[in-house]
Write a protein that holds these residues in place. Structure first.
Motif, short mmCIF file in Angstrom:
data_model
loop_
_atom_site.label_atom_id
_atom_site.label_comp_id
_atom_site.label_asym_id
_atom_site.label_seq_id
_atom_site.Cartn_x
_atom_site.Cartn_y
_atom_site.Cartn_z
N UNK A 185 -8.63 8.01 50.97
CA UNK A 185 -7.31 8.54 51.28
C UNK A 185 -6.33 8.28 50.15
N UNK A 186 -6.34 7.07 49.63
CA UNK A 186 -5.43 6.74 48.53
C UNK A 186 -5.77 7.53 47.27
N UNK A 187 -7.06 7.74 47.01
CA UNK A 187 -7.46 8.53 45.84
C UNK A 187 -7.02 9.99 45.98
N UNK A 188 -7.15 10.53 47.19
CA UNK A 188 -6.73 11.92 47.41
C UNK A 188 -5.23 12.06 47.27
N UNK A 189 -4.47 11.12 47.89
CA UNK A 189 -3.01 11.16 47.78
C UNK A 189 -2.57 10.99 46.32
N UNK A 190 -3.27 10.11 45.61
CA UNK A 190 -2.95 9.92 44.20
C UNK A 190 -3.20 11.18 43.39
N UNK A 191 -4.31 11.85 43.67
CA UNK A 191 -4.61 13.11 42.99
C UNK A 191 -3.52 14.15 43.25
N UNK A 192 -3.10 14.26 44.51
CA UNK A 192 -2.09 15.25 44.87
C UNK A 192 -0.76 14.96 44.20
N UNK A 193 -0.36 13.71 44.19
CA UNK A 193 0.93 13.36 43.58
C UNK A 193 0.87 13.50 42.06
N UNK A 194 -0.28 13.18 41.47
CA UNK A 194 -0.40 13.23 40.01
C UNK A 194 -0.43 14.67 39.51
N UNK A 195 -1.09 15.55 40.27
CA UNK A 195 -1.24 16.94 39.82
C UNK A 195 -0.10 17.85 40.25
#
Length: 372
Positions: A190-200
């Motif tokens: 979940x944290x990796x997906x949220x991080x991907x979304x916020x970063x991109x």
């Protein structure tokens, strides 16, 4: 016969509060392009779209709780376990999803039919294509991608489509791998997906944005429903502990602070870069609300029929909002925007309540007939 177990009053109340925040966010966009402010620093629910995070997290929590309760019943009643032994994970997942879907479809189909009539009257030049391309949304397929531009009668039902897609993926994983999934794989992924979304992208909103493989909102649902399942694991630890009065006070203050900070953000012009911070605050808030370990945990202030009713009407109120918004703007274009907004709120609540009363009445009659 056992008395029906009451729902968590605080969660039901906040379900209604956040539904209204989303409602007013959409009305702000429809009437003022999302730019309406109350003061220079207080917006008119300009960040109300972040409230969807609450619903995804609660859905994940309840998914994990439902699965845990089912496994406990099977452990306590070997005959039940033997009866379900032939049922595979796929069958169990379909049964779980159908339980969710059958509570949605009566509202989905009724409001879609009303919206179809409105579109025929207000935009006859777009018919019949305007109706035909929206038909897959009746089966909540909005966010699979098969509808290209994700056409839908109600538009806001993207949330339900994404929720079901995410649960179809997460429920079997949760059932198959148990605590390994909810305590380790779910929070990390979940944290990796949220991080991907916020970063991109820089935000969690944007329901119609395509992320290459799937819609942005499907990733949002996957991450947050997984986090909700992890919140349930924290809840199970808390439920076994006894807290002192001072600790209960701290729990209550923390819970209230998380909700108030979220609502303050909803009514701000702040940057979208704080979206993940709000998600984490809501994780804390719903875990504490479900635990009922605060000073007012099981108080009648929340555990009452009023809070349950407000939670129950949240779904129909949420689904019928676009019908009312578009109808008021189309038929009363000369009305002052503030008056239009007030009328939208009143009519949406009225339609939501009436539809809930009708659907619940029909469901009770069917239940009585099945028992007879």
């Amino acid at each position: 016969m056992n008395a029906k177990k009451r729902k968590n009053g605080k969660i039901e109340l906040m379900r209604f509060v956040f539904t209204m925040c989303v409602l007013l966010f959409h009305f702000n966009r429809g009437l003022w392009d999302g730019k309406k402010g109350i003061t220079e620093s207080i917006s008119f629910f300009a960040k109300g779209n972040i409230c969807v995070e609450f619903f995804f997290l609660v859905s994940g929590f309840l998914m994990a709780k439902t699965l845990h309760s089912q496994l406990q019943r099977e452990a306590a009643h070997p005959e039940l376990a033997a009866e379900n032994a032939g049922e595979g994970i796929g069958d169990a997942t379909l049964r779980f999803l159908w339980h969710k879907v059958k509570g949605i479809l009566p509202y989905q189909w009724a409001f879609s039919a009303i919206m179809a009539v409105f579109l025929c009257l207000s935009k006859p030049e777009t018919m019949p294509d305007g109706i035909l391309k929206k038909l897959p949304s009746l089966l909540l397929l909005n966010r699979t991608g098969i509808m290209a531009d994700s056409a839908s009668f109600l538009r806001v039902d993207w949330y339900l489509s994404s929720m079901l897609i995410a649960m179809a993926i997460l429920y079997p994983l949760c059932r198959r791998f148990g605590k390994t999934f909810t305590r380790l794989v779910a929070p990390l992924s979940a944290l990796l997906i949220l991080g991907y979304m916020m970063y991109t992208v820089g935000e969690l909103g944007g329901g119609s944005r395509w992320d290459g493989l799937t819609f942005h909102c499907n990733l949002r649902a996957l991450a947050e429903i997984a986090l909700g399942a992890t919140c349930y694991e924290v809840y199970t630890v808390m439920s076994k502990r006894t807290f002192s009065r001072f600790q209960q006070l701290l729990i209550s203050i923390t819970e209230l602070a998380c909700y108030l900070i979220t609502l303050r953000y909803v009514c701000s012009f702040a940057s979208s870069k704080y979206h993940t911070d709000i998600v984490l605050l809501l994780c804390v808030a719903i875990t504490l609300s479900f635990s009922q370990k605060g000073l007012l945990g099981e108080s009648r202030l929340f555990q009452n029929s009023v809070c349950e009713f407000l939670g129950a009407i949240s779904l129909p109120v949420y689904l019928c909002q676009i019908i009312i918004r578009e109808g008021v703007i189309y038929y009363l274009p000369n009305l002052q925007p503030k008056c239009q907004c007030l009328l939208m709120v009143i009519m949406t609540l009225a339609l939501g309540i009436v539809s809930y009363l009708i659907v619940s009445s029909v469901q009770r009659r069917k239940a009585r007939a099945a028992r007879a």
